[in-house]
Design an enzyme around this catalytic site. Sequence first.
Site, PDB file in Angstrom:
ATOM      1  CG  ASN A  11      -1.721   1.225   1.415  1.00 14.73           C
ATOM      2  OD1 ASN A  11      -1.797   2.058   0.515  1.00 14.73           O
ATOM      3  ND2 ASN A  11      -2.344   1.362   2.583  1.00 14.73           N
ATOM      4  CE  LYS A  13      -0.293   3.215   4.756  1.00 10.93           C
ATOM      5  NZ  LYS A  13      -0.194   3.310   6.197  1.00 10.93           N
ATOM      6  CG  HIS A  94      -5.903   1.982   5.074  1.00 13.19           C
ATOM      7  ND1 HIS A  94      -5.540   2.894   6.038  1.00 13.19           N
ATOM      8  CD2 HIS A  94      -4.874   1.120   4.970  1.00 13.19           C
ATOM      9  CE1 HIS A  94      -4.322   2.584   6.480  1.00 13.19           C
ATOM     10  NE2 HIS A  94      -3.909   1.500   5.849  1.00 13.19           N
ATOM     11  CD  GLU A  96      -3.001   5.526   6.745  1.00 11.05           C
ATOM     12  OE1 GLU A  96      -2.943   5.674   5.514  1.00 11.05           O
ATOM     13  OE2 GLU A  96      -2.106   4.983   7.422  1.00 11.05           O
ATOM     14  CD  GLU A 165      -3.728  -2.529   7.193  1.00 13.81           C
ATOM     15  OE1 GLU A 165      -2.591  -2.760   6.767  1.00 13.81           O
ATOM     16  OE2 GLU A 165      -4.358  -1.501   6.919  1.00 13.81           O
ATOM     17  N   GLY A 171       2.452   1.892  10.932  1.00 14.67           N
ATOM     18  CA  GLY A 171       3.506   2.902  10.876  1.00 14.67           C
ATOM     19  C   GLY A 171       4.198   3.184  12.195  1.00 14.67           C
ATOM     20  CB  SER A 210       4.758  -2.351  12.191  1.00 15.27           C
ATOM     21  OG  SER A 210       4.477  -0.997  12.482  1.00 15.27           O
TER      22      SER A 210
HETATM   23  P1  PGA Z   1       2.719   0.050   7.657  1.00 15.90           P
HETATM   24  O1  PGA Z   1       1.248   0.349   7.059  1.00 15.90           O
HETATM   25  O2  PGA Z   1       3.195  -1.226   7.049  1.00 15.90           O
HETATM   26  O3  PGA Z   1       3.534   1.242   7.246  1.00 15.90           O
HETATM   27  O4  PGA Z   1       2.566  -0.058   9.146  1.00 15.90           O
HETATM   28  C1  PGA Z   1       0.345  -0.697   6.815  1.00 15.90           C
HETATM   29  C2  PGA Z   1      -0.941  -0.150   6.236  1.00 15.90           C
HETATM   30  O5  PGA Z   1      -1.404   0.920   6.663  1.00 15.90           O
HETATM   31  O6  PGA Z   1      -1.533  -0.783   5.335  1.00 15.90           O
END
Ligand code: PGA
Length: 257
Positions: A11, A13, A94, A96, A165, A171, A210
Amino acid sequence: MMSLRKLVAGNWKMHGLSSDLAEVRTIAEQAGGYPQVDVALCVPSILIERAARAVPGFAIGGQDVHHAEKGAHTGCTSALMLLDAGAVLTIVGHSERRDAQRESDADVKAKAESGLSVGLNVILCVGESLELREGGKAVETVTGQLDGSLPGDLHSAAELAIAYEPIWAIGTGKIPTTAEIAEMHAAIRARLHDRYGADGARVRILYGGSVKAMNAGEIFSIANVDGALVGGASLKAGDFIPIVAAAAAVEGAAPIA
Ligand code: PGA
């Protein structure tokens, strides 16, 4: 227990310019060395067409889709537009977007159904906040999100996958324990069985948050973990491909927990 082929999806982003297409090429080329694993990259919508043209046959996806087929929705992208640009999958729900765009479970369900209906594979994300985890409500929260956002039925032409997730793991470098991941993925699998009967067994359940080369092998060996959704570590082939290699390495091995 049936073991599903692993899916490792990146992803990107809001990362990715023309100058990053070389990295997309490198990732696609190196992923080809692991034919036993499905690999995909979900890039910004404006980069989809160029990425798809750069790596024919490699799975490029979107990160969101509008629920409507077309209409007066300024700035939005429909499922047919994603498909037309060369995407074969999309992420929906997601955290976010659930947070910043205030997407509800009902919105996420409509988006998932819209993607599947045109033949786009869908990765539907769920996950709890730290507060809910610490309050002992993680499983209840995630199963509640599934109840509200799972599509009505599974289309045979396109695949649904779930990405668990935990928001606090995205992150941050923090990940749940093996037991916590195993518990959640088993609960998700049970919900999928309740909803779709025997077909629930073929829905892949990805872990996200992560995931890095150093923890991927352990995560992939947990029962009901059928792959990963990877953010930060998907931007560079040097970080991403070792995660794909870790998925390939556990193919055929007995799951733990
Ligand atoms: P990350 O993000 O691997 O940077 O923790 C995962 C995601 O949001 O899909």
